[in-house]
Motif scaffolding. Structure first.
Motif: not given
Length: 126
Positions: A106-113
């Motif tokens: 139920n929380c936003e996440s961040v993708a690192c590429t």
């Protein structure tokens, strides 16, 4: 935003080192200069939308002595630095994209590429 600022700190430089040829060398001497630069901008990618792009550069120049990590591991106790010309350098560069990832618990996440990386270790022996 915390993940971006983390990469713009000593932790980000350590991450850059981990996957680098430059970590094979310990360099030093009077005249060693380390330059570090960051560039943060926004970018749009179809399918990803708006994201942040971070470029990290680290360059070491002006050194005239070095140790090789592999040699130190093979021959413990041998720690005499080798001499090199001051034209030697270590260069590391990476570009990362930070975008919204999936919802996790139920929380936003961040993708690192990783978008781009360049790594060069140039040692000119004396």
């Amino acid at each position: 935003m915390q993940c971006v600022t983390t990469q713009m700190s000593q932790a980000g430089l350590a991450n850059l080192d981990r996957g680098s040829q430059a970590t094979r060398y310990f360099v030093g001497s009077h005249g060693l200069e380390q330059r570090t630069a960051y560039n943060l901008s926004s970018m749009y990618t179809p399918g990803e939308g708006e994201s942040l792009k971070l470029s990290i550069l680290c360059m070491k120049t002006g050194f005239s002595q070095y140790l090789e990590k592999d040699e130190l591991l093979r021959m413990p106790g041998v720690d005499m630095p080798k001499r090199c010309k001051p034209t030697s350098y270590l260069y590391q560069y990476a570009t990362l994209r930070f975008s919204l990832g999936p919802i996790v618990d139920n929380c936003e996440s961040v993708a690192c590429t990783l978008l781009d990386a360049l790594d060069e270790a140039h040692i000119d022996p004396v």
